[in-house]
Motif scaffolding. Structure first.
Motif: not given
Length: 441
Positions: A258-260, A293-294, A322, A324, A330, A355
């Motif tokens: 999940s990218s947030t 990620t994010g 988590t 980066w 990515y 996304k």
């Protein structure tokens, strides 16, 4: 007033020949935000340059830029000067910090557009933020006879309403400002969904200039991985997955990504609660590795909550990490995952998270928050993804998909994701924006 040498009473003369020294057109691309975190506007700039146009890309330069921007001689990055740290912190109350920040942005935008850049035929502006971007853009375009295009990603006032409430005076002011300028300022508009285009044609916007839907599409960097050895090598290489690589390859552990942006419009607690429900299930379910990620303001708050849930054994067989990553890593991570999770909640109900587009480009099926109008423009239930509105529903989707030992449901969704991601950004852009700019037939 602008310096005399910059004032134009007709569009700048530009050649129609294709060469580096004589660009086909000139375009200013404006983002009142971090250029590196504005992928759609980056894609705009690279597409314009790909077809021989000159681009001044204006915005805050805070994070790593796409190599396609910095390595292209037709693209010039023009950084905006960020507001003083006092205005970016939470030291001053919003009633003081907000207006002072806007005044700073008015000055920096006007100075950069009017004095640091040459006149262009087109000014392409990202919205939101609309304050003060649209007002300054309108003034600059008037003096230079430049054609203004607004690229509508969402509405600034609906985002502000999410934190201040819909009846807050600043929210009401923002709504009227955005509607008035959006209605008569642009030569044309791009929108990310058909639903947004339809809404802009009605009250309170009543936009009469052309509105073109330009759906987000994945860039070339997002590609499915069919080679199992390439997938194994990547999972073994990055630290977040190296200890789980063998189990993921064997299907014994499921990899979620999940990218947030760690902001209130993405309720990360939905995912955490769903994972807790999954861990409590009495069925024999595979372990999950969830990689998030994010960067963003609420990240530490949720990291503390994850640590608390882990220490109290509420995330049995669940590992949350988590990361980066570089843009390439990515993209590869998405292609290696079993399922993507999108927590985006649309403040307007008519935007879509990019996304999800990237996930489809990598052939990754998606489960996402679905309680808004435009969701079905992108995600087809049971074909390329699944929707949810409550954490219990998300947990049920996890259980249903991961309990399938043969992986038939995930395989079907992956096939749909690959099909949806097969139409790429270049194809979409050329047929919509490229034709408007006069760069494509």
């Amino acid at each position: 007033m602008l310096p005399t040498r910059y004032v134009r009473h007709s569009p700048p003369k530009e050649t129609t020949t294709s060469s580096v020294n004589e660009p086909k057109i000139s375009v200013q691309v404006l983002v009142l935000g971090d250029i590196g975190r504005s992928p759609r506007m980056q894609y705009h700039a690279m597409s314009i340059a790909k077809h021989g146009g000159r681009v001044d890309f204006i915005g805050y330069q805070e994070s790593t830029l796409n190599p396609g921007l910095v390595e292209n001689s037709l693209i010039t990055i023009v950084p905006l000067q960020p507001p003083p740290s006092l205005l970016r912190s939470n030291t001053l109350p919003f009633i003081f910090a907000g207006p002072l920040k806007v005044l700073w942005q008015i000055w920096s935008l006007y100075y950069t557009l009017g004095y640091q850049t040459k006149p262009a035929r087109w000014l392409l502006v990202q919205n939101p933020p609309s304050i003060p971007t649209l007002f300054i853009a309108l003034i600059i375009c008037f003096f230079r006879n430049t054609h203004l295009i607004i690229d509508w990603h969402n509405y600034g006032w609906t985002i502000l309403a999410g934190t201040k409430g819909p009846t807050h005076p600043f929210v009401m002011l923002s709504k009227h400002y955005e509607a008035i300028l959006g209605s008569f300022a642009p030569t044309a508009s791009f929108t990310v969904t058909n639903a947004m285009a339809k809404q802009l044609r009605s009250r309170p916007y009543n936009v009469r200039s052309p509105i073109l839907t330009l759906h987000d599409r994945p860039a070339a960097i997002f590609q499915p991985i069919s080679n199992s050895e390439a997938r194994r090598a990547f999972l073994a290489r990055i630290p977040e997955t190296s200890g789980f690589a063998a189990a993921i390859m064997a299907g014994e552990t499921k990899l979620l990504v999940s990218s947030t942006s760690w902001t209130p419009d993405e309720d990360f607690s939905l995912l955490l609660t769903a994972l807790c429900h999954y861990a409590e299930s009495t069925d024999k379910l595979p372990p999950i590795l969830a990689i998030i990620t994010g960067k963003g303001p609420q990240k530490q708050m949720y990291l503390d909550r994850i640590a608390s849930l882990t220490s109290t054994s509420k995330l049995q067989n669940i590992t949350v990490a988590t990361a980066w990553l570089t843009a390439q890593d990515y993209a590869t991570l998405l292609a290696c995952a079993d399922l993507g999770v999108c927590l985006h909640k649309s403040s307007s109900g008519v935007d879509l998270p990019m996304k999800v587009v990237d996930m489809f480009g990598a052939g990754l099926p998606v489960v996402g928050y679905a309680a808004y109008e435009s969701w079905e423009e992108l995600v087809k239930e049971g074909i390329n993804g699944r929707g949810f509105t409550k954490s219990e529903e998300l947990a049920a989707v996890f259980e249903e998909l991961f309990a399938d030992r043969e992986g038939k449901q995930l395989a079907r969704l992956r096939k749909g994701a690959v099909e949806e991601g097969s139409r790429r950004w270049d194809e979409e852009w050329d047929s919509v924006a490229g034709r408007l700019f006069g760069l494509c037939d």
